[in-house]
Design a protein around this motif. Structure first.
Motif, PDB file in Angstrom:
ATOM      1  N   TYR A  32      -2.991   2.167  -9.657  1.00 17.54           N
ATOM      2  CA  TYR A  32      -1.810   2.792 -10.250  1.00 17.54           C
ATOM      3  C   TYR A  32      -0.566   2.296  -9.521  1.00 17.54           C
ATOM      4  O   TYR A  32      -0.587   2.099  -8.313  1.00 17.54           O
ATOM      5  N   GLN A  33       0.529   2.119 -10.271  1.00 16.07           N
ATOM      6  CA  GLN A  33       1.787   1.684  -9.668  1.00 16.07           C
ATOM      7  C   GLN A  33       2.932   2.474 -10.275  1.00 16.07           C
ATOM      8  O   GLN A  33       2.987   2.691 -11.477  1.00 16.07           O
ATOM      9  N   SER A  34       3.873   2.889  -9.418  1.00 15.70           N
ATOM     10  CA  SER A  34       5.025   3.646  -9.878  1.00 15.70           C
ATOM     11  C   SER A  34       6.109   2.701 -10.377  1.00 15.70           C
ATOM     12  O   SER A  34       6.040   1.484 -10.214  1.00 15.70           O
ATOM     13  N   GLU A  35       7.130   3.282 -10.940  1.00 16.84           N
ATOM     14  CA  GLU A  35       8.340   2.538 -11.269  1.00 16.84           C
ATOM     15  C   GLU A  35       9.077   2.261  -9.962  1.00 16.84           C
ATOM     16  O   GLU A  35       8.732   2.793  -8.913  1.00 16.84           O
ATOM     17  N   ASN A  36      10.116   1.468 -10.033  1.00 15.83           N
ATOM     18  CA  ASN A  36      10.941   1.163  -8.869  1.00 15.83           C
ATOM     19  C   ASN A  36      11.642   2.441  -8.404  1.00 15.83           C
ATOM     20  O   ASN A  36      12.390   3.051  -9.147  1.00 15.83           O
ATOM     21  N   VAL A  37      11.367   2.872  -7.165  1.00 16.17           N
ATOM     22  CA  VAL A  37      11.952   4.083  -6.604  1.00 16.17           C
ATOM     23  C   VAL A  37      12.720   3.679  -5.341  1.00 16.17           C
ATOM     24  O   VAL A  37      12.112   3.322  -4.330  1.00 16.17           O
ATOM     25  N   ASN A  38      14.040   3.714  -5.408  1.00 19.87           N
ATOM     26  CA  ASN A  38      14.903   3.332  -4.279  1.00 19.87           C
ATOM     27  C   ASN A  38      14.553   1.958  -3.720  1.00 19.87           C
ATOM     28  O   ASN A  38      14.545   1.739  -2.510  1.00 19.87           O
ATOM     29  N   GLY A  39      14.215   1.029  -4.596  1.00 20.39           N
ATOM     30  CA  GLY A  39      13.902  -0.326  -4.171  1.00 20.39           C
ATOM     31  C   GLY A  39      12.461  -0.539  -3.748  1.00 20.39           C
ATOM     32  O   GLY A  39      12.107  -1.622  -3.292  1.00 20.39           O
ATOM     33  N   TYR A  40      11.609   0.461  -3.860  1.00 18.40           N
ATOM     34  CA  TYR A  40      10.211   0.359  -3.442  1.00 18.40           C
ATOM     35  C   TYR A  40       9.285   0.630  -4.626  1.00 18.40           C
ATOM     36  O   TYR A  40       9.632   1.356  -5.551  1.00 18.40           O
ATOM     37  N   PHE A  41       8.088   0.065  -4.557  1.00 16.30           N
ATOM     38  CA  PHE A  41       7.032   0.365  -5.506  1.00 16.30           C
ATOM     39  C   PHE A  41       5.900   1.037  -4.748  1.00 16.30           C
ATOM     40  O   PHE A  41       5.464   0.548  -3.705  1.00 16.30           O
ATOM     41  N   VAL A  42       5.459   2.176  -5.246  1.00 20.14           N
ATOM     42  CA  VAL A  42       4.325   2.883  -4.634  1.00 20.14           C
ATOM     43  C   VAL A  42       3.097   2.566  -5.472  1.00 20.14           C
ATOM     44  O   VAL A  42       3.111   2.693  -6.693  1.00 20.14           O
ATOM     45  N   GLN A  43       2.027   2.132  -4.793  1.00 19.87           N
ATOM     46  CA  GLN A  43       0.796   1.749  -5.475  1.00 19.87           C
ATOM     47  C   GLN A  43      -0.381   2.472  -4.841  1.00 19.87           C
ATOM     48  O   GLN A  43      -0.374   2.729  -3.646  1.00 19.87           O
ATOM     49  N   MET A  44      -1.377   2.798  -5.658  1.00 20.80           N
ATOM     50  CA  MET A  44      -2.592   3.431  -5.157  1.00 20.80           C
ATOM     51  C   MET A  44      -3.798   2.773  -5.799  1.00 20.80           C
ATOM     52  O   MET A  44      -3.822   2.534  -6.996  1.00 20.80           O
ATOM     53  N   SER A  45      -4.766   2.491  -4.966  1.00 19.52           N
ATOM     54  CA  SER A  45      -6.047   1.971  -5.423  1.00 19.52           C
ATOM     55  C   SER A  45      -7.091   3.048  -5.146  1.00 19.52           C
ATOM     56  O   SER A  45      -7.238   3.488  -4.002  1.00 19.52           O
ATOM     57  N   ILE A  46      -7.781   3.485  -6.190  1.00 18.28           N
ATOM     58  CA  ILE A  46      -8.747   4.572  -6.049  1.00 18.28           C
ATOM     59  C   ILE A  46     -10.115   4.065  -6.482  1.00 18.28           C
ATOM     60  O   ILE A  46     -10.287   3.606  -7.605  1.00 18.28           O
ATOM     61  N   ARG A  47     -11.070   4.133  -5.557  1.00 18.09           N
ATOM     62  CA  ARG A  47     -12.435   3.693  -5.834  1.00 18.09           C
ATOM     63  C   ARG A  47     -13.328   4.909  -5.969  1.00 18.09           C
ATOM     64  O   ARG A  47     -13.455   5.706  -5.047  1.00 18.09           O
ATOM     65  N   GLN A  48     -13.943   5.036  -7.115  1.00 17.73           N
ATOM     66  CA  GLN A  48     -14.780   6.199  -7.383  1.00 17.73           C
ATOM     67  C   GLN A  48     -16.165   6.058  -6.758  1.00 17.73           C
ATOM     68  O   GLN A  48     -16.777   7.054  -6.375  1.00 17.73           O
ATOM     69  N   VAL A  54      -6.564   3.772  -1.193  1.00 18.51           N
ATOM     70  CA  VAL A  54      -5.637   3.032  -0.353  1.00 18.51           C
ATOM     71  C   VAL A  54      -4.265   3.156  -1.001  1.00 18.51           C
ATOM     72  O   VAL A  54      -4.129   2.970  -2.211  1.00 18.51           O
ATOM     73  N   GLU A  55      -3.255   3.507  -0.195  1.00 23.24           N
ATOM     74  CA  GLU A  55      -1.895   3.640  -0.703  1.00 23.24           C
ATOM     75  C   GLU A  55      -1.036   2.520  -0.130  1.00 23.24           C
ATOM     76  O   GLU A  55      -1.104   2.213   1.060  1.00 23.24           O
ATOM     77  N   TYR A  56      -0.245   1.912  -0.988  1.00 20.01           N
ATOM     78  CA  TYR A  56       0.635   0.825  -0.599  1.00 20.01           C
ATOM     79  C   TYR A  56       2.070   1.177  -0.976  1.00 20.01           C
ATOM     80  O   TYR A  56       2.300   1.847  -1.981  1.00 20.01           O
ATOM     81  N   ILE A  57       3.020   0.734  -0.178  1.00 19.62           N
ATOM     82  CA  ILE A  57       4.432   0.791  -0.546  1.00 19.62           C
ATOM     83  C   ILE A  57       4.946  -0.634  -0.449  1.00 19.62           C
ATOM     84  O   ILE A  57       4.908  -1.247   0.623  1.00 19.62           O
ATOM     85  N   SER A  58       5.381  -1.164  -1.579  1.00 20.45           N
ATOM     86  CA  SER A  58       5.835  -2.552  -1.695  1.00 20.45           C
ATOM     87  C   SER A  58       4.820  -3.524  -1.094  1.00 20.45           C
ATOM     88  O   SER A  58       5.139  -4.367  -0.262  1.00 20.45           O
ATOM     89  N   ASN A  59       3.586  -3.375  -1.497  1.00 20.13           N
ATOM     90  CA  ASN A  59       2.468  -4.244  -1.117  1.00 20.13           C
ATOM     91  C   ASN A  59       2.088  -4.188   0.360  1.00 20.13           C
ATOM     92  O   ASN A  59       1.387  -5.062   0.851  1.00 20.13           O
ATOM     93  N   ARG A  60       2.533  -3.165   1.078  1.00 23.11           N
ATOM     94  CA  ARG A  60       2.104  -2.963   2.469  1.00 23.11           C
ATOM     95  C   ARG A  60       1.269  -1.694   2.530  1.00 23.11           C
ATOM     96  O   ARG A  60       1.686  -0.644   2.062  1.00 23.11           O
TER      97      ARG A  60
END
Length: 74
Positions: A32-48, A54-60
């Protein structure tokens, strides 16, 4: 003849509506990836399969761990 057509049409409508009202709940998995929030993208990878995320902010990577289902839809 008209009764047969009405019965057939009624049966078709019931079958279509029955198929659309499925009780299958969506599961949380994937990426999952959010919209651009204050110049950052929040991403989450969820393995069932191993209940991990794993949570990422701007690919970190900023957070990771495991999760458990508390009760239905929580």
């Amino acid at each position: 003849m008209r009764k047969i057509i009405l019965k057939g049409l009624s049966l078709a409508i019931i079958l279509i509506l029955g198929g659309c009202s499925s009780n299958i709940k969506p599961t949380l998995k994937g990426f999952y990836q959010s919209e651009n929030v204050n110049g950052y993208f929040v991403q989450m990878s969820i393995r069932q399969d191993d209940s991990s995320f794993v949570e990422y902010i701007s690919n970190r990577e900023v957070d990771s761990g495991t999760y458990e289902k508390a009760e239905n839809n929580i």
